[in-house]
Design an enzyme around this catalytic site. Structure first.
Site, PDB file in Angstrom:
ATOM      1  N   SER A 145      11.426  23.387  10.649  1.00 54.53           N
ATOM      2  CA  SER A 145      10.301  23.382  11.575  1.00 54.53           C
ATOM      3  C   SER A 145       9.016  23.773  10.845  1.00 54.53           C
ATOM      4  O   SER A 145       8.718  23.203   9.799  1.00 54.53           O
ATOM      5  CB  SER A 145      10.614  24.345  12.734  1.00 54.53           C
ATOM      6  OG  SER A 145       9.838  24.064  13.843  1.00 54.53           O
ATOM      7  N   ARG A 214       6.934  30.755  26.011  1.00 55.62           N
ATOM      8  CA  ARG A 214       8.218  30.762  25.325  1.00 55.62           C
ATOM      9  C   ARG A 214       9.254  29.896  26.048  1.00 55.62           C
ATOM     10  O   ARG A 214      10.094  29.248  25.415  1.00 55.62           O
ATOM     11  CB  ARG A 214       8.727  32.195  25.216  1.00 55.62           C
ATOM     12  CG  ARG A 214       9.961  32.339  24.349  1.00 55.62           C
ATOM     13  CD  ARG A 214       9.711  31.784  22.953  1.00 55.62           C
ATOM     14  NE  ARG A 214      10.825  32.023  22.045  1.00 55.62           N
ATOM     15  CZ  ARG A 214      10.892  31.509  20.818  1.00 55.62           C
ATOM     16  NH1 ARG A 214       9.913  30.729  20.381  1.00 55.62           N
ATOM     17  NH2 ARG A 214      11.910  31.761  20.040  1.00 55.62           N
ATOM     18  N   ASP A 309      17.086  15.888  17.753  1.00 55.23           N
ATOM     19  CA  ASP A 309      15.831  16.658  17.700  1.00 55.23           C
ATOM     20  C   ASP A 309      14.689  15.759  18.175  1.00 55.23           C
ATOM     21  O   ASP A 309      14.246  14.875  17.454  1.00 55.23           O
ATOM     22  CB  ASP A 309      15.581  17.119  16.255  1.00 55.23           C
ATOM     23  CG  ASP A 309      14.347  18.006  16.120  1.00 55.23           C
ATOM     24  OD1 ASP A 309      13.575  18.123  17.101  1.00 55.23           O
ATOM     25  OD2 ASP A 309      14.163  18.580  15.036  1.00 55.23           O
ATOM     26  N   HIS A 342      16.306  20.465  18.351  1.00 52.05           N
ATOM     27  CA  HIS A 342      15.570  21.071  17.250  1.00 52.05           C
ATOM     28  C   HIS A 342      16.250  22.340  16.731  1.00 52.05           C
ATOM     29  O   HIS A 342      16.154  22.681  15.555  1.00 52.05           O
ATOM     30  CB  HIS A 342      14.142  21.363  17.703  1.00 52.05           C
ATOM     31  CG  HIS A 342      13.241  21.839  16.611  1.00 52.05           C
ATOM     32  ND1 HIS A 342      13.080  21.153  15.436  1.00 52.05           N
ATOM     33  CD2 HIS A 342      12.469  22.943  16.505  1.00 52.05           C
ATOM     34  CE1 HIS A 342      12.224  21.812  14.652  1.00 52.05           C
ATOM     35  NE2 HIS A 342      11.858  22.905  15.276  1.00 52.05           N
ATOM     36  N   ASP A 343      16.950  23.044  17.626  1.00 51.87           N
ATOM     37  CA  ASP A 343      17.661  24.272  17.246  1.00 51.87           C
ATOM     38  C   ASP A 343      18.770  24.035  16.224  1.00 51.87           C
ATOM     39  O   ASP A 343      19.288  25.006  15.649  1.00 51.87           O
ATOM     40  CB  ASP A 343      18.300  24.916  18.480  1.00 51.87           C
ATOM     41  CG  ASP A 343      17.394  25.953  19.116  1.00 51.87           C
ATOM     42  OD1 ASP A 343      16.479  26.435  18.423  1.00 51.87           O
ATOM     43  OD2 ASP A 343      17.596  26.274  20.303  1.00 51.87           O
TER      44      ASP A 343
END
Lengths: 368, 211
Positions: A145, A214, A309, A342-343
């Protein structure tokens, strides 16, 4: 492996916007041993909300590092072979100088008087840390990232200091969609009356705005598949709808938990500054084109993306690879299959580990 | 073993279980830049890197194979040969290798031309559809040939272009390519006579035409 946070102070740092920050503290951790030739050092670059605590169990608090599944003996970044460094980024709130730090000129936190910073500024500060270690060349720079953006910046801006770069799930520039999500996060913070134009230190922080920011972030880090798998439409602690606006669904509970937990460890102004730095990042802009930007690079590259992602889609990694190919640079690339969105680079690491381990071993062979 | 003595020998040693790899391993000069198209898990590239000191790169469409190649330290990227060469500058490599893959590409002529653009020399190895066993299979059986070399059913074969030694020689003529060396193999044996009938695999070392 118990680890301790360290801090080093530098006199000043010249920033892209012309301002000078003085002094600048850098929080860092290291794992493994620097060898006598000083050629086994790897700089790990953290993502947006990460910190210097990348691996091991922290001395205070007992928490594992954010990439503990990838850094350690026998892991992707093998601490029995390599010397690993990770530092908190400039503008952060985890030990390195950022908006919540005291401005020596006023004795008060910088807050919104903190200068607007860039990815290049973060990397410039990291070069000072590497100098301080007496390390000339890094065996590798790597991160996912925003950490991947820093790895690219290293390879482009300091080509003679980087033997290899492993940018993961990242881009050379934010798309409109990525900027849009960041802007929504920033607006959520600034819309919270407790934000008070950034002047909230010593009083109530903009917890609701930061939590909402968040929550949005977490949605973008997951995938449709992973959310369906993790939450589905399951209800939280009830059999039927509550017919009110308390938590009904598991996913709501999760996001609220993630949001409120984040408030305890992150600074709202840092959120604004760091997301802005990400949005400003554009390797092609500075040099005319991406291929021009990569002309100076000397590093080997391992580029990794993940199939699910959608925040940093594979096409962005492929742009990196194609531009490097036009320069005939040594680049390996694969899109790993994963449902984690994405994690994935943080949680779905088995295949990523094999890639990094093999790539680093062959790179290390070349510098011996 | 020098190239000259190897040429005269009747049998080819195997490299990584393949005789065409042995030929390629013999052709490639040390400390050169090599691109292997359809490199699979990168075994040949790894061998060339370790034994000839080449700067080895590969392209492979299968993600799983790319993973294994990278894990063994070879720089491979996941991509399609039919598209993948366009980004490279001209003469980026000393050798571009296409081993038993030409018959699987969508546009073989474009691939060959692109290989000759990005590589100073090109090594092409392909299975010979003119081999007697293929002819016999079709003549006797009347169906799409199934042989040791072409073991697939017509509906699940990765091979989409069927070429013979004669076809490739014709292409070389039309494209005015320079054949620096040609090798014909049947198993581990070298074939000297009637290659279009007797060779299972052909290996060509080509360079672009002078004019």
């Amino acid at each position: 492996m118990m680890v301790e946070a360290n801090c080093v102070r530098f006199n000043s740092l010249l920033l892209d916007n012309g301002a000078t920050l003085a002094p600048v503290d850098v929080a860092y951790e290291t794992y493994g041993e620097l060898n006598a030739q000083r050629n086994n050092a790897i700089l790990i670059l953290h993502a947006f909300s990460g910190d210097a605590h990348a691996a091991g169990i922290s001395h205070d608090g007992g928490k594992p590092g954010w990439w503990d599944n990838c850094i350690g003996p026998g892991k992707a970044f093998d601490t029995s072979r390599y010397f690993i460094i990770c530092s908190n980024i400039l503008g952060g709130c985890r030990g390195t100088t950022g908006p919540p730090s005291l401005n020596p000129a006023t004795g008060c936190p910088y807050a919104m008087s903190f200068p607007v910073i860039t990815i290049a500024d973060m990397v410039r500060l990291q070069t000072m840390l590497i100098d301080w270690f007496g390390i000339e060349r890094l065996l590798a720079v790597s991160g996912g990232s925003m950490g991947g953006m820093q790895a690219l910046e290293w390879a482009v801006a300091y080509p003679e200091r980087v033997v290899s770069a492993i940018p993961i799930a990242c881009t050379t520039r934010h798309s409109a969609q990525q900027i849009a999500f960041n802007e929504v996060g920033r607006q959520a913070i600034m819309a919270d009356p407790d934000w008070n134009n950034g002047d909230y230190y010593g009083s109530k922080p903009p917890a609701r705005g930061l939590a909402v920011a968040r929550m949005i972030g977490h949605i973008t880090y997951m995938s449709d598949d992973s959310m369906r798998e993790k939450f589905g439409r399951r209800l939280r602690g009830k059999q039927t709808f509550g017919f009110d606006f308390d938590v009904d669904f598991e996913v709501e509970s999760y996001l609220r938990y993630r949001g409120s937990e984040f408030v305890n460890r992150f600074d709202a102004n840092s959120y604004l500054y760091i997301t802005k730095a990400m949005d400003y990042f554009d390797l092609s802009n500075r040099q005319g084109s991406l291929a021009t930007a990569f002309a100076a690079t000397q590093a080997r590259f391992l580029v990794i993306s993940f199939s699910s992602d959608w925040l940093y889609p594979s096409y962005q990694s492929q742009e990196i690879v194609r531009a490097l190919r036009t320069r005939n640079r040594d680049v390996a690339y694969v899109e790993l299959p994963s449902n984690y969105g994405h994690d994935a680079f943080l949680v779905d690491v088995a295949e990523q580990t094999d890639l990094i381990r093999g790539f680093l071993a062959s790179t290390f062979d070349k510098v011996q | 073993m020098t190239a000259e003595t190897a040429k005269r020998q009747a049998f080819v040693p195997e490299l990584l279980g393949r005789s065409d790899y042995a030929i390629i391993g013999e052709i490639v000069e040390p400390n050169t830049k090599v691109l292997d198209l359809g490199c699979g898990e990168g075994e040949l590239l790894q061998w060339l890197a370790e034994n000839k000191g080449v700067d080895a790169r590969g392209v492979e469409i299968s993600g799983v194979k790319v993973q294994r190649a990278i894990a063994r330290g070879v720089s491979v990227y996941q991509g399609d040969i039919d598209e993948g060469l366009a980004d490279y500058p001209s003469s980026a490599f000393d050798y571009v290798i296409l081993s038993q893959t030409l018959q699987q590409t969508h546009r073989p002529l474009k691939v060959v031309r692109e290989m000759l653009r990005v590589g100073r020399r090109v090594i092409v190895a392909f299975p010979n559809f003119g081999h007697w066993a293929v002819r016999l299979s079709m003549l006797v059986g009347g169906g799409a040939p199934k042989t040791k070399l072409f073991p697939y059913n017509w509906y699940d074969s990765p091979n989409i272009h069927f070429l013979t030694v004669r076809d490739f020689e014709a292409l070389v003529g039309v494209e005015r390519l320079v054949v620096e060396r040609r090798y014909f193999l049947a198993g581990r044996r070298k074939v000297w006579l009637l290659p279009n009938l007797l060779a299972e695999v052909a290996v060509y070392l080509l360079s672009g035409s002078a004019g």
